[in-house]
Enzyme design. Structure first.
Site, mmCIF file in Angstrom:
data_model
loop_
_atom_site.group_PDB
_atom_site.id
_atom_site.type_symbol
_atom_site.label_atom_id
_atom_site.label_comp_id
_atom_site.label_asym_id
_atom_site.label_seq_id
_atom_site.Cartn_x
_atom_site.Cartn_y
_atom_site.Cartn_z
ATOM 1 N N LYS A 1 36.448 42.831 38.964
ATOM 2 C CA LYS A 1 35.900 44.046 38.357
ATOM 3 C C LYS A 1 34.981 43.717 37.195
ATOM 4 O O LYS A 1 33.951 44.376 36.987
ATOM 5 C CB LYS A 1 37.037 44.947 37.871
ATOM 6 C CG LYS A 1 37.855 45.592 38.969
ATOM 7 C CD LYS A 1 39.015 46.396 38.376
ATOM 8 C CE LYS A 1 39.868 47.040 39.441
ATOM 9 N NZ LYS A 1 41.007 47.801 38.849
ATOM 10 N N GLY B 1 46.811 42.285 35.688
ATOM 11 C CA GLY B 1 45.851 41.281 35.276
ATOM 12 C C GLY B 1 44.813 41.923 34.375
ATOM 13 O O GLY B 1 44.416 43.073 34.590
ATOM 14 N N ALA C 1 40.976 45.646 34.078
ATOM 15 C CA ALA C 1 42.386 45.407 34.402
ATOM 16 C C ALA C 1 42.682 45.874 35.816
ATOM 17 O O ALA C 1 41.992 46.734 36.368
ATOM 18 C CB ALA C 1 43.283 46.125 33.401
ATOM 19 N N ASP C 2 43.731 45.312 36.374
ATOM 20 C CA ASP C 2 44.218 45.766 37.673
ATOM 21 C C ASP C 2 45.728 45.554 37.712
ATOM 22 O O ASP C 2 46.232 44.539 37.217
ATOM 23 C CB ASP C 2 43.568 44.993 38.821
ATOM 24 C CG ASP C 2 43.801 45.680 40.154
ATOM 25 O OD1 ASP C 2 42.968 46.529 40.526
ATOM 26 O OD2 ASP C 2 44.824 45.396 40.813
ATOM 27 N N THR C 3 46.440 46.531 38.285
ATOM 28 C CA THR C 3 47.894 46.468 38.377
ATOM 29 C C THR C 3 48.318 46.518 39.835
ATOM 30 O O THR C 3 47.804 47.324 40.614
ATOM 31 C CB THR C 3 48.540 47.650 37.622
ATOM 32 O OG1 THR C 3 48.144 47.606 36.243
ATOM 33 C CG2 THR C 3 50.065 47.586 37.703
#
Length: 199
Positions: free
Chosen positions: A61, A115, A78-80
């Protein structure tokens, strides 16, 4: 020097559509702008370990951000993901998928990994944080009620811990509660502070 003073001459940019991430970053006392929505192909390479998915996507991203960063700008992405039984659960594709995900989580412990990527015009730093979350067994009626009432289609694993299901179903958490919400804000605070100190 406190972090909010350290970033006073910087422009923080949060590239996320998540209202929860915006809330958490604001409550940490940091001023930031929200990036305009942009396209990012969020496909992972075959064979990528489940634990590496969230930081990989956070960095993806960041690299997809279409505007060159100025010298005083810091981009945060961010990524979950939720990992249950070795399966990476992202956002559900619809009602049936959400119900299936909650069935997988029912009566078991799963891992939530977020992350985060911090990037300037010249440097990038990516990290991840994890939490173990244990659900009690959910009835079919409870799963249907939650999905139909809260429509958790924008949430990894088809649930938001800050909603009804967090109060009614979560037995315990090992790790950061805020990480499960979508942003390990204490870890981000520390990592961002160290990132700026190392300039």
């Amino acid at each position: 020097m406190l972090l909010h003073e350290r970033v006073a001459n910087k422009r923080l940019i949060l590239a996320s559509g998540s209202p929860r991430r915006r809330q958490l970053l604001a409550e940490a006392g940091l001023s930031f702008d929200v990036a305009d929505k942009y396209e990012c192909d969020e496909r992972c390479p075959d064979g990528l370990p489940a634990d590496d998915t969230a930081p990989y996507l956070a960095e993806l991203k960041s690299r997809a951000y279409p505007v060159p960063l100025a010298a005083d700008e810091i981009l945060i992405t961010a990524d979950t993901v939720v990992i249950a039984g070795g399966e990476v659960l992202g956002k559900p594709r619809g009602r049936d998928d959400a119900l299936r995900m909650l069935l997988n989580l029912s009566g078991a412990t799963h891992k939530v990994i977020t992350g985060v990527c911090i990037r300037t015009a010249s440097r990038m730093h990516t990290f991840s944080d994890w939490s173990d979350v244990t659900f009690r067994a959910l009835s079919d009626e409870e799963r249907v009620y939650y999905v139909d009432t809260f429509e958790p289609y924008d949430k990894a694993g088809a649930y938001g811990i800050q909603e009804w299901i967090g109060f009614a179903a979560v037995e315990r958490i090992e790790g950061s509660f805020y990480n499960v919400m979508g942003l390990p804000v204490q870890r981000l605070y520390t990592e961002l502070d160290n990132f700026l100190k190392s300039e």
